[in-house]
Design an enzyme around this catalytic site. Structure first.
Site, PDB file in Angstrom:
ATOM      1  N   GLY A   1      42.978  40.592  41.626  1.00  0.00           N
ATOM      2  CA  GLY A   1      42.856  41.411  42.826  1.00  0.00           C
ATOM      3  C   GLY A   1      41.770  40.941  43.764  1.00  0.00           C
ATOM      4  O   GLY A   1      41.029  39.997  43.476  1.00  0.00           O
TER       5      GLY A   1
ATOM      6  N   ASP B   1      42.227  56.932  45.161  1.00  0.00           N
ATOM      7  CA  ASP B   1      43.237  55.861  45.168  1.00  0.00           C
ATOM      8  C   ASP B   1      44.342  56.160  44.151  1.00  0.00           C
ATOM      9  O   ASP B   1      44.732  55.298  43.371  1.00  0.00           O
ATOM     10  CB  ASP B   1      42.565  54.521  44.847  1.00  0.00           C
ATOM     11  CG  ASP B   1      43.428  53.320  45.219  1.00  0.00           C
ATOM     12  OD1 ASP B   1      44.281  53.446  46.119  1.00  0.00           O
ATOM     13  OD2 ASP B   1      43.235  52.250  44.602  1.00  0.00           O
TER      14      ASP B   1
ATOM     15  N   TYR C   1      39.053  42.432  44.555  1.00  0.00           N
ATOM     16  CA  TYR C   1      37.696  42.766  44.128  1.00  0.00           C
ATOM     17  C   TYR C   1      37.395  42.364  42.693  1.00  0.00           C
ATOM     18  O   TYR C   1      36.242  42.410  42.277  1.00  0.00           O
ATOM     19  CB  TYR C   1      37.440  44.270  44.302  1.00  0.00           C
ATOM     20  CG  TYR C   1      37.207  44.652  45.747  1.00  0.00           C
ATOM     21  CD1 TYR C   1      35.937  44.635  46.301  1.00  0.00           C
ATOM     22  CD2 TYR C   1      38.275  45.009  46.558  1.00  0.00           C
ATOM     23  CE1 TYR C   1      35.723  44.971  47.631  1.00  0.00           C
ATOM     24  CE2 TYR C   1      38.076  45.339  47.898  1.00  0.00           C
ATOM     25  CZ  TYR C   1      36.798  45.322  48.425  1.00  0.00           C
ATOM     26  OH  TYR C   1      36.602  45.636  49.748  1.00  0.00           O
ATOM     27  N   GLY C   2      38.419  41.996  41.938  1.00  0.00           N
ATOM     28  CA  GLY C   2      38.142  41.622  40.562  1.00  0.00           C
ATOM     29  C   GLY C   2      39.330  40.981  39.875  1.00  0.00           C
ATOM     30  O   GLY C   2      40.469  41.063  40.353  1.00  0.00           O
TER      31      GLY C   2
END
Length: 261
Positions: free
Chosen positions: A39, A152, A41-42
């Site tokens: 992803g 989310d 962010y990670g």
């Protein structure tokens, strides 16, 4: 010029966000079996926890995101340490490895709802949809009681496995215990989660819809629902008076299920 900037960005990410390979071992403990997600962010790995021989999930934070991701990392692990619920995978530990930040979590069996519906063609009756959302709402009520707002709740972040439901990915969550300024926004944060629950319910309900979905069509026209379910959805989606308390939603879900039984 835009292409040059994109190439520089990708080269920087590749250097700073090294992705580890299958069978590599992180911190002398976690043997990588599979990359589950790469992803923005990670990077999320499925690993074997060597001391116990069990599977777990390890999340590697992207260094290329800088200070923002460091803050997200500390926020997410603080929240996970705070929560203890059978519908939320538990935090195992946080650790650093080769100057990168990681944390490991309990691995739970299950497919996200998106995969369940599109890959297998699974269909749910109205009552079954409500029963699934009852479980999701139970988790939402719990985290709100802890001062946490997910922010989310989307179909990729809800896992189903037989009769079990799990809510994952607290990377965008808000925590009233660490962000005091948010207390004034508490009602709005709750209603954002409630809206997402309504959107999730609508997604499930459309699993049995056989008509042609129109771009400007309304779900109130396309779906034939019990009036109690319609009332529930309208309040979740703030079409009519929005819910202010999670317990109100649970009560209305119970009413809808009982009237469909």
């Amino acid at each position: 010029m835009e292409t040059v900037h994109w190439l520089i960005k990708k080269a920087r990410q590749k250097i700073m966000d090294h992705q580890y390979l299958i069978n590599e071992v992180l911190a002398d403990r976690y043997k990588i079996e599979k990359v589950l997600q790469n992803g923005s962010y990670g990077i999320i790995y499925l690993c074997e926890d060597l001391p116990t021989g069990t599977q777990c999930v390890v999340k590697q934070m992207r260094k290329s995101k800088g200070k923002e991701n460091t803050e997200n990392y500390h926020q997410e692990i603080t929240i996970l340490k705070q929560l203890s619920h059978p519908g939320i995978p538990a935090l195992i530990e946080t650790f650093s490895f080769e100057d990168k930040q990681f944390f490991s979590m309990e691995f739970v069996e299950g497919k996200n709802v998106e995969d369940t519906l599109f890959a297998t063609g699974q269909q749910y009756t109205e009552k079954e949809c409500l029963e699934i959302v009852r479980k999701l709402t139970g988790i939402v009520c719990y985290i709100h009681q802890q001062g946490v707002y997910h922010g989310d709740i989307r179909i990729p972040n809800v896992l189903l496995h037989h009769s079990h439901l799990y809510l994952i990915d607290f990377g965008l969550a808000s925590n009233l215990h660490t962000e005091k300024r948010l207390k004034k926004q508490q009602t709005l944060l709750a209603q954002d989660d409630f809206f997402d629950v309504g959107d999730f319910l609508l997604f499930l309900l459309y699993s049995t819809y056989e008509g042609k979905i129109k771009k400007r069509g309304s779900w109130t026209e396309e779906l034939s629902l019990h009036p109690q379910t319609t009332l529930l959805l309208k309040r979740l989606l703030s079409i009519t008076e929005p819910y202010r308390q999670c317990e109100e939603i649970q009560s209305d879900i119970e009413k809808a299920i009982s009237q469909l039984s």
